[in-house]
Design a protein around this motif. Structure first.
Motif, PDB file in Angstrom:
ATOM      1  N   VAL A 295     -62.249  35.715  96.255  1.00 50.83           N
ATOM      2  CA  VAL A 295     -62.595  36.883  95.448  1.00 50.83           C
ATOM      3  C   VAL A 295     -61.830  38.093  95.987  1.00 50.83           C
ATOM      4  O   VAL A 295     -61.802  38.339  97.201  1.00 50.83           O
ATOM      5  CB  VAL A 295     -64.110  37.189  95.493  1.00 50.83           C
ATOM      6  N   LEU A 296     -61.234  38.816  95.057  1.00 51.07           N
ATOM      7  CA  LEU A 296     -60.603  40.100  95.398  1.00 51.07           C
ATOM      8  C   LEU A 296     -61.508  41.230  94.943  1.00 51.07           C
ATOM      9  O   LEU A 296     -61.944  41.261  93.786  1.00 51.07           O
ATOM     10  CB  LEU A 296     -59.237  40.236  94.712  1.00 51.07           C
ATOM     11  N   VAL A 297     -61.792  42.167  95.857  1.00 47.42           N
ATOM     12  CA  VAL A 297     -62.480  43.407  95.512  1.00 47.42           C
ATOM     13  C   VAL A 297     -61.507  44.551  95.758  1.00 47.42           C
ATOM     14  O   VAL A 297     -61.389  45.059  96.871  1.00 47.42           O
ATOM     15  CB  VAL A 297     -63.764  43.613  96.342  1.00 47.42           C
ATOM     16  N   ASP A 298     -60.755  44.894  94.734  1.00 48.63           N
ATOM     17  CA  ASP A 298     -59.862  46.066  94.784  1.00 48.63           C
ATOM     18  C   ASP A 298     -60.682  47.230  94.246  1.00 48.63           C
ATOM     19  O   ASP A 298     -60.607  47.578  93.079  1.00 48.63           O
ATOM     20  CB  ASP A 298     -58.618  45.799  93.938  1.00 48.63           C
ATOM     21  N   ALA A 299     -61.481  47.823  95.105  1.00 49.75           N
ATOM     22  CA  ALA A 299     -62.570  48.691  94.680  1.00 49.75           C
ATOM     23  C   ALA A 299     -62.084  50.057  94.211  1.00 49.75           C
ATOM     24  O   ALA A 299     -61.080  50.579  94.707  1.00 49.75           O
ATOM     25  CB  ALA A 299     -63.552  48.880  95.833  1.00 49.75           C
ATOM     26  N   PRO A 300     -62.815  50.671  93.261  1.00 52.94           N
ATOM     27  CA  PRO A 300     -62.547  52.078  92.933  1.00 52.94           C
ATOM     28  C   PRO A 300     -62.644  52.922  94.189  1.00 52.94           C
ATOM     29  O   PRO A 300     -63.540  52.734  95.026  1.00 52.94           O
ATOM     30  CB  PRO A 300     -63.664  52.415  91.944  1.00 52.94           C
TER      31      PRO A 300
ATOM     32  N   LEU B 212     -61.524  34.924  91.654  1.00 55.78           N
ATOM     33  CA  LEU B 212     -62.094  36.034  90.879  1.00 55.78           C
ATOM     34  C   LEU B 212     -61.468  37.349  91.317  1.00 55.78           C
ATOM     35  O   LEU B 212     -61.399  37.634  92.520  1.00 55.78           O
ATOM     36  CB  LEU B 212     -63.616  36.098  91.084  1.00 55.78           C
ATOM     37  N   ASP B 213     -61.019  38.132  90.346  1.00 55.99           N
ATOM     38  CA  ASP B 213     -60.654  39.529  90.583  1.00 55.99           C
ATOM     39  C   ASP B 213     -61.805  40.355  90.012  1.00 55.99           C
ATOM     40  O   ASP B 213     -61.966  40.469  88.803  1.00 55.99           O
ATOM     41  CB  ASP B 213     -59.337  39.862  89.886  1.00 55.99           C
ATOM     42  N   LEU B 214     -62.623  40.926  90.906  1.00 59.61           N
ATOM     43  CA  LEU B 214     -63.886  41.530  90.489  1.00 59.61           C
ATOM     44  C   LEU B 214     -63.710  42.899  89.838  1.00 59.61           C
ATOM     45  O   LEU B 214     -64.560  43.319  89.059  1.00 59.61           O
ATOM     46  CB  LEU B 214     -64.815  41.652  91.706  1.00 59.61           C
ATOM     47  N   CYS B 215     -62.635  43.605  90.159  1.00 60.42           N
ATOM     48  CA  CYS B 215     -62.358  44.943  89.583  1.00 60.42           C
ATOM     49  C   CYS B 215     -60.917  44.922  89.097  1.00 60.42           C
ATOM     50  O   CYS B 215     -60.038  45.539  89.691  1.00 60.42           O
ATOM     51  CB  CYS B 215     -62.570  46.039  90.619  1.00 60.42           C
ATOM     52  N   ALA B 216     -60.664  44.206  88.015  1.00 66.60           N
ATOM     53  CA  ALA B 216     -59.302  43.803  87.666  1.00 66.60           C
ATOM     54  C   ALA B 216     -58.480  44.858  86.940  1.00 66.60           C
ATOM     55  O   ALA B 216     -57.259  44.743  86.863  1.00 66.60           O
ATOM     56  CB  ALA B 216     -59.333  42.537  86.809  1.00 66.60           C
ATOM     57  N   GLY B 217     -59.122  45.889  86.357  1.00 66.37           N
ATOM     58  CA  GLY B 217     -58.362  46.845  85.559  1.00 66.37           C
ATOM     59  C   GLY B 217     -57.373  47.645  86.394  1.00 66.37           C
ATOM     60  O   GLY B 217     -57.656  47.964  87.552  1.00 66.37           O
ATOM     61  N   PRO B 218     -56.181  47.945  85.846  1.00 73.41           N
ATOM     62  CA  PRO B 218     -55.703  47.603  84.489  1.00 73.41           C
ATOM     63  C   PRO B 218     -54.974  46.265  84.391  1.00 73.41           C
ATOM     64  O   PRO B 218     -54.431  45.946  83.341  1.00 73.41           O
ATOM     65  CB  PRO B 218     -54.745  48.757  84.181  1.00 73.41           C
ATOM     66  N   GLY B 219     -54.917  45.482  85.501  1.00 75.53           N
ATOM     67  CA  GLY B 219     -54.409  44.122  85.368  1.00 75.53           C
ATOM     68  C   GLY B 219     -53.199  43.767  86.188  1.00 75.53           C
ATOM     69  O   GLY B 219     -52.746  42.615  86.147  1.00 75.53           O
ATOM     70  N   GLY B 220     -52.654  44.700  86.959  1.00 78.34           N
ATOM     71  CA  GLY B 220     -51.444  44.399  87.719  1.00 78.34           C
ATOM     72  C   GLY B 220     -51.658  43.327  88.772  1.00 78.34           C
ATOM     73  O   GLY B 220     -50.917  42.331  88.823  1.00 78.34           O
ATOM     74  N   LYS B 221     -52.659  43.511  89.625  1.00 76.63           N
ATOM     75  CA  LYS B 221     -52.912  42.512  90.675  1.00 76.63           C
ATOM     76  C   LYS B 221     -53.389  41.207  90.057  1.00 76.63           C
ATOM     77  O   LYS B 221     -53.047  40.125  90.543  1.00 76.63           O
ATOM     78  CB  LYS B 221     -53.935  43.048  91.671  1.00 76.63           C
TER      79      LYS B 221
ATOM     80  N   ARG C 127     -59.585  45.262  78.117  1.00 75.83           N
ATOM     81  CA  ARG C 127     -58.557  44.956  77.112  1.00 75.83           C
ATOM     82  C   ARG C 127     -57.153  45.108  77.692  1.00 75.83           C
ATOM     83  O   ARG C 127     -56.239  44.342  77.352  1.00 75.83           O
ATOM     84  CB  ARG C 127     -58.747  45.857  75.884  1.00 75.83           C
ATOM     85  N   LEU C 128     -56.975  46.096  78.575  1.00 73.62           N
ATOM     86  CA  LEU C 128     -55.675  46.240  79.246  1.00 73.62           C
ATOM     87  C   LEU C 128     -55.389  45.029  80.130  1.00 73.62           C
ATOM     88  O   LEU C 128     -54.249  44.556  80.212  1.00 73.62           O
ATOM     89  CB  LEU C 128     -55.658  47.513  80.095  1.00 73.62           C
ATOM     90  N   VAL C 129     -56.425  44.523  80.802  1.00 71.98           N
ATOM     91  CA  VAL C 129     -56.260  43.327  81.633  1.00 71.98           C
ATOM     92  C   VAL C 129     -55.844  42.141  80.765  1.00 71.98           C
ATOM     93  O   VAL C 129     -54.916  41.396  81.108  1.00 71.98           O
ATOM     94  CB  VAL C 129     -57.555  43.016  82.400  1.00 71.98           C
ATOM     95  N   ALA C 130     -56.536  41.971  79.648  1.00 73.91           N
ATOM     96  CA  ALA C 130     -56.207  40.860  78.762  1.00 73.91           C
ATOM     97  C   ALA C 130     -54.763  40.950  78.269  1.00 73.91           C
ATOM     98  O   ALA C 130     -54.055  39.934  78.177  1.00 73.91           O
ATOM     99  CB  ALA C 130     -57.180  40.830  77.577  1.00 73.91           C
ATOM    100  N   ARG C 131     -54.320  42.171  77.976  1.00 72.89           N
ATOM    101  CA  ARG C 131     -52.944  42.357  77.535  1.00 72.89           C
ATOM    102  C   ARG C 131     -51.959  42.005  78.652  1.00 72.89           C
ATOM    103  O   ARG C 131     -50.940  41.358  78.418  1.00 72.89           O
ATOM    104  CB  ARG C 131     -52.743  43.800  77.087  1.00 72.89           C
ATOM    105  N   ALA C 132     -52.288  42.430  79.890  1.00 78.24           N
ATOM    106  CA  ALA C 132     -51.398  42.144  81.018  1.00 78.24           C
ATOM    107  C   ALA C 132     -51.317  40.653  81.307  1.00 78.24           C
ATOM    108  O   ALA C 132     -50.281  40.153  81.770  1.00 78.24           O
ATOM    109  CB  ALA C 132     -51.887  42.899  82.267  1.00 78.24           C
ATOM    110  N   LEU C 133     -52.401  39.904  81.045  1.00 71.66           N
ATOM    111  CA  LEU C 133     -52.442  38.474  81.353  1.00 71.66           C
ATOM    112  C   LEU C 133     -51.972  37.605  80.196  1.00 71.66           C
ATOM    113  O   LEU C 133     -51.917  36.373  80.327  1.00 71.66           O
ATOM    114  CB  LEU C 133     -53.865  38.069  81.734  1.00 71.66           C
TER     115      LEU C 133
END
Length: 483
Positions: A363-368, A295-304, A330-336
């Motif tokens: 789980v990745l938490v790439d937090a704001p 799980l990528d919990l804070c995935a936007g915009p999708g690079g990681k 939506r940006l994540v979906a586009r990146a994937l």
């Protein structure tokens, strides 16, 4: 002999009564004089000014507003590179330039019209940090002020920039910065163009001996780094030299990354090496038992998420990418799009996730965060963030890590990452989480990235990457295992 017609107060010879000064016959009030041409301005500088205004007025990110401005002004090649340097350099060095401009203006800069101040900052950057002839820097800035505001603003801009041109940058810093010995933070804030509170936070994080090296690195434009998503592209097909630490990275050797076939096709992307190493570290964490669902919990915009999904797919696992804001999802979906290893993209709040507890293995938490570790790439962040932002962000970071620990199964791992070296967002968050949970241990993250030297974090077992040491964003990593 006929008596001459009387003129009204301020009326010029030949001016009809009621006709305003400067108004030609037949011209109504507020109309441009017939035949008066629009003031021509340099396209690259005009585009740069538009981006500065978007950042100031709309809170736009410069790296997102710039491509639009380049297209609107039909800029490419050297002109696009010139406009890019104008934008990024002016934003980076705004604090220094404002101190210089303040010494050249007979009023507070707060009382200078914002549009004029934008033009002055662009002119100061050309005069003090670029190899632009002074007459060209001044005259083009005057044209911008005249076109955007008027003749009075043009005269003001001309006078101020002529004063700026009297000294080079080093001399100006000596004149306007506080004494280094008496006020080291104040001197560093002006000399390296960082807000004082940011200087103080970075001093705590990196130590006084390396502070100036870090501040200087923040003001260096980063080279473009590409990532080859495994199973879809290889580093061999990307132009440039391999990155020092990431097995998936290449430093682009110039040109537009969009012109690289693998990037255009979505098989590769633009991604800082530090961000790549976050994905590498999570994938490398030892795990007992099943390893099927990430799980990528804070995935936007999708690079990681794009890199994680590709790595997961190679090992037979899959990734759920979760992002709270629908437009970022939506940006994540586009990146994937087109990637293997994608179990789904969900618009969901990471603090109140719609997943069953214990559903995930990693789980990745790439937090704001404040983003103060990415000032090379997002120079405007230093002026946008305020000290009061820290408390709200830290509370969110703690909540997200707590949520992630609930979502990971016993024996699974959570990687907490922030693009910030600020201790409240790194050590402080991890200490708080550990103090509140008896079922969590902090694992040693160093074996996950053995190729990266001198990366010990503020807590034993954590990692901290640095621009001045590693040439990456200042990414923090902590590996937490649920018991």
């Amino acid at each position: 002999m006929a008596e001459p017609r009387r003129r009204g107060r301020g009326q010029r010879p030949g001016q009809r009564p009621g006709q305003r000064s400067g108004q030609r016959p037949g011209q109504g009030p507020g109309q441009r004089p017939a035949g008066k041409a629009k003031i021509a301005t340099d396209p690259a500088r005009t585009a740069a000014l538009a981006v500065l205004q978007a950042v100031r007025v709309d809170n736009a990110y410069a790296n997102l507003a710039l491509p639009t401005a380049l297209r609107e002004h039909d800029l490419s090649g050297r002109d696009a590179a010139f406009a890019t340097e104008l934008v990024s350099g002016t934003l980076r060095m705004r604090g220094t330039y404002d101190a210089v401009l303040g010494a050249c203006v007979d009023r507070s800069l707060n009382k200078v019209e914002a549009k004029v101040l934008d033009a002055l900052r662009l002119g100061a950057h050309q005069l003090l940090s670029m190899r632009v002839p002074p007459h060209a820097a001044i005259s083009t800035s005057v044209d911008l002020a005249r076109a955007r505001v008027g003749a009075g603003a043009a005269a003001f801009t001309n006078a101020v920039l002529r004063r700026v041109s009297e000294h080079d940058l080093e001399t100006w810093v000596d004149k306007v910065a506080p004494d280094r010995a008496k006020d080291p933070s104040g001197h560093a804030a002006i000399a390296h163009s960082h807000p004082r509170w940011v200087v103080d936070e970075l001093r705590k994080a990196v130590g006084p001996d390396q502070l100036e090296d870090l501040l200087a690195a923040d003001n260096q434009a980063p080279r473009v780094t590409l990532v080859a998503r495994p199973g879809r592209a290889t580093t061999a097909e990307l132009p440039g030299e391999p990155t020092a630490y990431s097995p998936y990275g290449v430093v682009l050797d110039g040109g537009d990354p969009g012109g690289v076939d693998a990037v255009a096709e979505g098989r590769a992307g633009v991604q800082d090496e530090g961000s790549q190493l976050v994905a590498v570290a999570l994938a490398a964490a030892p795990l007992e038992g099943p390893d099927r669902t990430w799980l990528d919990l804070c995935a936007g915009p999708g690079g990681k998420a794009s890199l994680l999904a590709a790595i997961a797919a190679e090992g037979g696992a899959g990734l759920v990418a979760s992002e709270r804001q629908p437009h970022r999802a939506r940006l994540v979906a586009r990146a994937l799009r087109g990637s293997d290893g994608v179990l789904g993209v969900v618009a969901a709040d990471g603090v109140r996730p719609p997943y069953r507890p214990g559903s995930f293995d990693r789980v990745l938490v790439d937090a704001p965060c404040t983003g103060l570790g990415a000032l090379r790439r997002r120079p405007e962040a230093r002026w946008r963030r305020k000290p009061d932002d820290l408390l709200e962000l830290v509370l969110l970071q703690r909540a997200l890590v707590g949520s992630a620990l609930d979502l990971v199964r016993p024996g699974g791992v959570v990687l907490y990452a922030t693009c910030s070296p600020v201790l409240a967002e790194t050590e402080g968050v991890v200490r708080s989480v550990l103090a509140g949970r008896s079922d969590v241990t902090l694992e040693d993250a160093a074996p996950l990235l053995p190729q990266v030297p001198d990366a010990a974090g503020p807590l034993p077992g954590t990692l901290q990457l640095w621009p001045h040491r590693h040439g990456t964003d200042a990414m923090f990593l902590a590996l937490l295992r649920r018991g």
